[in-house]
Design a protein around this motif. Structure first.
Motif, PDB file in Angstrom:
ATOM      1  N   UNK A 221       4.410   1.398  10.763  1.00 26.95           N
ATOM      2  CA  UNK A 221       4.743   0.290  11.446  1.00 26.95           C
ATOM      3  C   UNK A 221       4.322  -0.569  10.271  1.00 26.95           C
ATOM      4  N   UNK A 222       4.624  -2.307  11.115  1.00 29.72           N
ATOM      5  CA  UNK A 222       4.077  -3.464  10.001  1.00 29.72           C
ATOM      6  C   UNK A 222       2.249  -3.018   9.388  1.00 29.72           C
ATOM      7  N   UNK A 223       1.495  -2.356  10.430  1.00 32.09           N
ATOM      8  CA  UNK A 223       0.072  -2.194   9.389  1.00 32.09           C
ATOM      9  C   UNK A 223       0.379  -1.195   8.440  1.00 32.09           C
ATOM     10  N   UNK A 226       1.975  -3.590   5.181  1.00 26.39           N
ATOM     11  CA  UNK A 226       0.691  -4.199   4.591  1.00 26.39           C
ATOM     12  C   UNK A 226      -0.495  -3.355   3.819  1.00 26.39           C
ATOM     13  N   UNK A 227      -1.384  -2.080   4.792  1.00 21.61           N
ATOM     14  CA  UNK A 227      -1.986  -1.535   3.933  1.00 21.61           C
ATOM     15  C   UNK A 227      -1.416  -1.031   2.648  1.00 21.61           C
ATOM     16  N   UNK A 228      -0.105  -0.340   2.651  1.00 20.91           N
ATOM     17  CA  UNK A 228       0.139  -0.310   1.068  1.00 20.91           C
ATOM     18  C   UNK A 228       0.688  -0.987   0.145  1.00 20.91           C
ATOM     19  N   UNK A 229       0.846  -2.441   0.851  1.00 21.59           N
ATOM     20  CA  UNK A 229       0.688  -3.855  -0.642  1.00 21.59           C
ATOM     21  C   UNK A 229      -0.305  -3.936  -0.560  1.00 21.59           C
ATOM     22  N   UNK A 230      -1.334  -4.049   0.109  1.00 18.67           N
ATOM     23  CA  UNK A 230      -2.981  -4.580  -0.517  1.00 18.67           C
ATOM     24  C   UNK A 230      -2.887  -3.452  -1.109  1.00 18.67           C
ATOM     25  N   UNK A 231      -3.273  -1.971  -0.701  1.00 20.94           N
ATOM     26  CA  UNK A 231      -3.909  -0.811  -1.683  1.00 20.94           C
ATOM     27  C   UNK A 231      -3.133  -1.055  -3.094  1.00 20.94           C
ATOM     28  N   UNK A 232      -1.825  -1.429  -2.848  1.00 22.32           N
ATOM     29  CA  UNK A 232      -1.009  -0.695  -4.500  1.00 22.32           C
ATOM     30  C   UNK A 232      -1.584  -2.090  -4.931  1.00 22.32           C
TER      31      UNK A 232
END
Length: 377
Positions: A221-223, A226-232
């Protein structure tokens, strides 16, 4: 070696002091409150299933779970701090933030062994907490307490395993750095290898949502994106910063105080300034040091102050009037070089430093401008 006392340091903006562990401040970032609230909201439905009828209390239970979770993160970071202090490093602070925690250690590991143990003790602590949680799992009665134990066990095992991924800025990256350092004898190669490991890990994290459904059977889902982008982004920026620092540090061994020293003229501190300048020009000296009758250096002439003194006044003023007193840190051994030299300059910033031989005699003067120029070249 006795534990060093941490020097007071400015507290990072947006942080709050929670307490002290082993002489180091424990700080909480304002971003933690955001993630704690998010955890409380995400956990509320599960709390409602386990303990129906709590109403708003389900959010309080979710928040309590967030506090327990970050308590285990604090144990992880405290283990880093205690191991670093055991090796004689000063630990400025431990900061809890939305992605976990960070231990601020002053200085760099001096050997691969130190690097390995300071890094690996964190994941080992998380795995140990997770193992204890698994053991309690079988003896804890059903209800919210069991839910907390299950979550604590799973989260710590996950944190311990993920932190062993061989890429900076994760602990596993520092373990890889230590291994390459030991194998090659070059700390900078170790950092670069671990940095590339971090970049590869960041790329895999970014691609994870695309494969999530095949692995977990749940579409992203969107979360998740978003989490993947932030952590990466966090992994990529940390790895890139470490690699840039390694490239800079690789150039430090070329900085040798003896080779950068300016020829120096030693004169009595009561000698007229005009005579001191004349002697320096005659000797083709690039700097002037004032000494006692016994030859002990007591000051170094400030070039800016010298140029600001009109030539007509120079015969009537003592050279000591334009000399900076050699306070602690302004007198360095002539054999100092590399990172030790840079650290000495950072500890006591100045335009010039007097270099002395082992017997205390003056060898020359080191200009900060010359060090900067040599580093850029």
């Amino acid at each position: 070696m006795s534990d060093p006392v941490p020097r007071p340091a400015p507290r990072p903006p947006g942080t709050f002091k929670l307490g002290t562990i082993a002489g180091s401040e424990v700080l909480v970032s304002s971003s933690w409150f955001l993630i704690a609230g998010l955890i409380a909201i995400l956990m509320a439905p599960q709390v409602e299933l386990v303990e129906p009828g709590l109403g708003a209390g389900k959010y309080v239970a979710g928040l309590a779970f967030a506090v327990i979770l970050y308590g285990s993160v604090l144990l992880h970071e405290a283990s880093h701090a205690l191991m670093a202090r055991r090796y004689g490093f000063t630990v400025q602070s431990i900061t809890l933030h939305f992605l976990g925690g960070m231990t601020s250690i002053e200085g760099e590991a001096r050997t691969p062994r130190q690097e390995f143990w300071i890094a690996v003790v964190g994941p080992l602590t998380s795995l140990a907490v997770g193992a204890v949680g698994v053991g309690l799992w079988f003896v804890t009665p059903d209800g919210l307490l069991l839910m907390a134990v299950q979550g604590l066990a799973g989260a710590n095992l996950l944190v311990g395993i993920l932190n062993l991924v061989p890429g900076l800025p994760l602990d596993g990256g520092r373990v890889l750095k230590a291994a390459v350092w030991r194998a090659t004898g070059n700390v900078h190669r170790g950092t670069l290898a671990a940095g590339w490991g971090g970049r590869i890990t960041a790329g895999l994290v970014l691609l994870w949502p695309l494969f999530q459904e095949e692995v977990l059977g749940r579409p992203p889902d969107v979360i998740d994106f978003v989490l993947a982008i932030v952590i990466a982004s966090f992994l990529w920026s940390g790895a890139t910063a470490a690699m840039a620092s390694a490239r800079l540090r690789a150039r430090l061994p070329a900085l040798r105080a003896r080779e950068l020293a300016r020829r120096t003229l030693a004169v009595p501190d009561d000698l007229p300034l005009a005579e001191a300048v004349r002697r320096a020009q005659e000797a083709e000296a690039g700097s002037i040091v004032t000494v006692t009758t016994g030859g002990r250096p007591v000051g170094v002439v400030n070039e800016a102050a010298l140029l600001a003194t009109p030539p007509e006044r120079r015969p009537w003023v003592a050279v000591s009037t334009v000399a900076r007193t050699l306070d602690e840190g302004l007198q360095l051994p002539v054999g100092i070089d590399g990172e030790e030299l840079v650290m000495a300059i950072n500890r006591t910033p100045a335009a010039e430093y007097v270099l002395v031989e082992e017997d205390g005699s003056v060898y020359g003067v080191l200009s900060t401008a010359d060090v900067d120029r040599a580093f850029r070249q």
